[in-house]
Design an enzyme around this catalytic site. Structure first.
Site, PDB file in Angstrom:
ATOM      1  N   GLU A  87      60.193  11.923   7.784  1.00  0.00           N
ATOM      2  CA  GLU A  87      61.632  11.792   7.527  1.00  0.00           C
ATOM      3  C   GLU A  87      62.440  12.905   8.209  1.00  0.00           C
ATOM      4  O   GLU A  87      63.401  13.434   7.689  1.00  0.00           O
ATOM      5  CB  GLU A  87      61.911  11.805   6.011  1.00  0.00           C
ATOM      6  CG  GLU A  87      61.116  10.741   5.270  1.00  0.00           C
ATOM      7  CD  GLU A  87      61.501  10.596   3.826  1.00  0.00           C
ATOM      8  OE1 GLU A  87      62.582  11.088   3.435  1.00  0.00           O
ATOM      9  OE2 GLU A  87      60.742   9.965   3.062  1.00  0.00           O
ATOM     10  N   GLU A  94      56.886  11.586  -3.451  1.00  0.00           N
ATOM     11  CA  GLU A  94      57.457  12.701  -4.241  1.00  0.00           C
ATOM     12  C   GLU A  94      56.864  12.802  -5.642  1.00  0.00           C
ATOM     13  O   GLU A  94      57.567  12.837  -6.656  1.00  0.00           O
ATOM     14  CB  GLU A  94      58.988  12.545  -4.273  1.00  0.00           C
ATOM     15  CG  GLU A  94      59.605  12.494  -2.884  1.00  0.00           C
ATOM     16  CD  GLU A  94      61.123  12.379  -2.864  1.00  0.00           C
ATOM     17  OE1 GLU A  94      61.735  12.287  -3.934  1.00  0.00           O
ATOM     18  OE2 GLU A  94      61.689  12.371  -1.754  1.00  0.00           O
TER      19      GLU A  94
HETATM   20  C1  XIL Z   1      67.083   7.656   0.772  1.00  0.00           C
HETATM   21  C2  XIL Z   1      67.858   6.733   1.711  1.00  0.00           C
HETATM   22  O1  XIL Z   1      68.075   7.392   2.935  1.00  0.00           O
HETATM   23  C3  XIL Z   1      69.189   6.361   1.076  1.00  0.00           C
HETATM   24  O2  XIL Z   1      69.842   5.404   1.926  1.00  0.00           O
HETATM   25  C4  XIL Z   1      68.930   5.751  -0.278  1.00  0.00           C
HETATM   26  O3  XIL Z   1      70.168   5.466  -0.876  1.00  0.00           O
HETATM   27  C5  XIL Z   1      68.137   6.728  -1.156  1.00  0.00           C
HETATM   28  O4  XIL Z   1      66.906   7.059  -0.514  1.00  0.00           O
HETATM   29  N1  XIL Z   1      63.321  11.009   0.527  1.00  0.00           N
HETATM   30  C6  XIL Z   1      62.797   9.769   0.606  1.00  0.00           C
HETATM   31  C7  XIL Z   1      63.623   8.626   1.061  1.00  0.00           C
HETATM   32  O5  XIL Z   1      61.563   9.573   0.468  1.00  0.00           O
HETATM   33  O6  XIL Z   1      63.170   7.399   0.486  1.00  0.00           O
HETATM   34  C8  XIL Z   1      65.078   8.857   0.696  1.00  0.00           C
HETATM   35  O7  XIL Z   1      65.822   7.830   1.315  1.00  0.00           O
HETATM   36  C9  XIL Z   1      65.508  10.229   1.224  1.00  0.00           C
HETATM   37  C10 XIL Z   1      64.718  11.296   0.567  1.00  0.00           C
END
Ligand code: XIL
Length: 361
Positions: free
Chosen positions: A270, A154
């Site tokens: 994701e 990100e």
């Molecule tokens: C999120 C996890 O799912 C949560 O459990 C944690 O508390 C915060 O991070 N984009 C990403 C992931 O790249 O690393 C994030 O994961 C969700 C959004």
């Protein structure tokens, strides 16, 4: 290190009502793992170490259905090194042991992310601290079974107003815009055999901000290539949503082709679906979610540069999309392939069909 004993996994498989699988130990042909591996694709899910340790039937489903997994937060900087120089490898090591025990790959996630910086580091962010973290992680987790790493997560944010579209993160403020190239270069030097990815979100729909994000990401790739920075792939998070944001298959197809044209691979990293109306009948909700995923994957898996799909969770039993407010109403977001009882949903059928339609890599 807590490693899930094979007998526990088999018990978990049995409890899934797949006793025959437990006895033979052979995954059914209809598993997502088998469909993905038959085509040289990754099918994975984000999981947490405590889920693998404490939920035997869930751990069994991961071993049965996934060819890879992503540690959901155990390998992020703030989780790994809460106190300077005191790295806690135990949770990540246990997950790696599970992967090796079951022949799974691991997607490393995420070395540099503005939302997971230890407090001690964010107070005075230096390249030395970042470099020490990258080296420590990749010296330990830079080889098998880590096929891919989200080295940076990100880094794009057009709404921060920079011409280059970079996020005005603590890393950028402290280190300048070339921190991205520096981090990738150090990662390659430390772990020459793992594929280095930059992972991004909100690239999927045809909204103004997502078109801007696609443009800035392409510009970032061009600048990294011009700087001879090592970049093997782009992770597209694919957090889909049911909110009627315009979607253009043609624009997505074009964007994927523009990424591939820059000689980078693409990973869907994701995948999940955020529902809009949780009060509809369950089968209607599941149909809507599956349709959103099908529309997306019909485009994505047509692109030969796509190396695979990782969902951000495998079951609604564990999803970051289920909020405390939903729980209070006795609801869960139903945006993953298996429901909270670990039963397959139309989402799973959609993934299976998409994988089976995909051209072998
Ligand atoms: C999120 C996890 O799912 C949560 O459990 C944690 O508390 C915060 O991070 N984009 C990403 C992931 O790249 O690393 C994030 O994961 C969700 C959004």
């Amino acid at each position: 290190m807590t490693v899930i004993a094979r007998r526990t996994i088999l018990a978990g498989l049995a409890s899934l009502g797949v006793a025959s699988l437990a006895r033979t130990g052979h995954a059914a042909a209809a598993t997502l793992k088998a469909a993905a591996q038959a085509r040289g694709l990754i099918w994975g899910a984000a999981v947490q170490q405590t889920q693998l340790r404490d939920d035997a039937e869930f751990a069994a489903l991961v071993a049965q259905q996934c060819s890879s997994f992503t540690p959901e937060w155990e390998m992020k900087w703030a989780s790994m090194e809460a106190r300077r120089g005191q790295r806690n490898f135990a949770r990540a090591d246990a997950m790696v042991a599970f992967a090796k025990q079951h022949g799974l790959g691991v997607r490393g996630h995420a070395l540099v992310w503005h939302r997971s910086v230890p407090d001690w580091a964010s107070a005075n962010l230096t390249w030395d601290a970042v470099a020490a973290h990258v080296e420590a992680m990749l010296k330990r987790y830079g080889g098998a079974p880590f096929a891919q790493w989200d080295v940076l997560n990100e880094v794009i944010e057009p709404q921060d107003g920079r011409d280059d579209g970079l996020r005005n993160s603590p890393f950028l403020k402290a280190l300048g815009p070339d921190y991205i190239a520096r981090t990738l270069t150090l990662a390659r030097a430390t772990a020459p055999n793992t594929k280095l990815y930059v992972n991004e979100y909100s690239l999927d729909y045809d909204s103004t901000i997502e078109r801007a994000r696609r443009d800035k990401l392409l510009r970032l790739i061009d600048s990294l290539k011009k700087a001879n920075a090592p970049l093997d792939g782009i992770g597209i998070q694919a957090h889909l949503r049911i909110d009627r944001t315009p979607f253009s298959a043609e624009a997505l197809r074009k964007f994927l082709a523009e990424l591939a044209g820059r000689n980078v691979k693409i990973a869907i990293t994701e995948l999940d679906v955020r529902e809009q109306n949780l009060e509809l009948p369950t089968d209607e909700r599941d149909r809507i979610v599956a349709a959103e995923v099908k529309r997306y994957l019909d485009v994505v898996l047509d692109e030969p540069a796509v190396t695979g799909i990782t969902a951000w969770g495998l079951s609604d039993r564990y999803s970051w999309r289920t909020t405390p407010e939903m729980i209070a109403k006795g609801r869960r977001n139903r945006g993953l392939p298996f429901d909270e009882t670990l039963a397959p949903k139309p989402f799973r059928d959609t993934i299976l069909a998409a994988l089976e339609r995909a051209r072998p890599r």
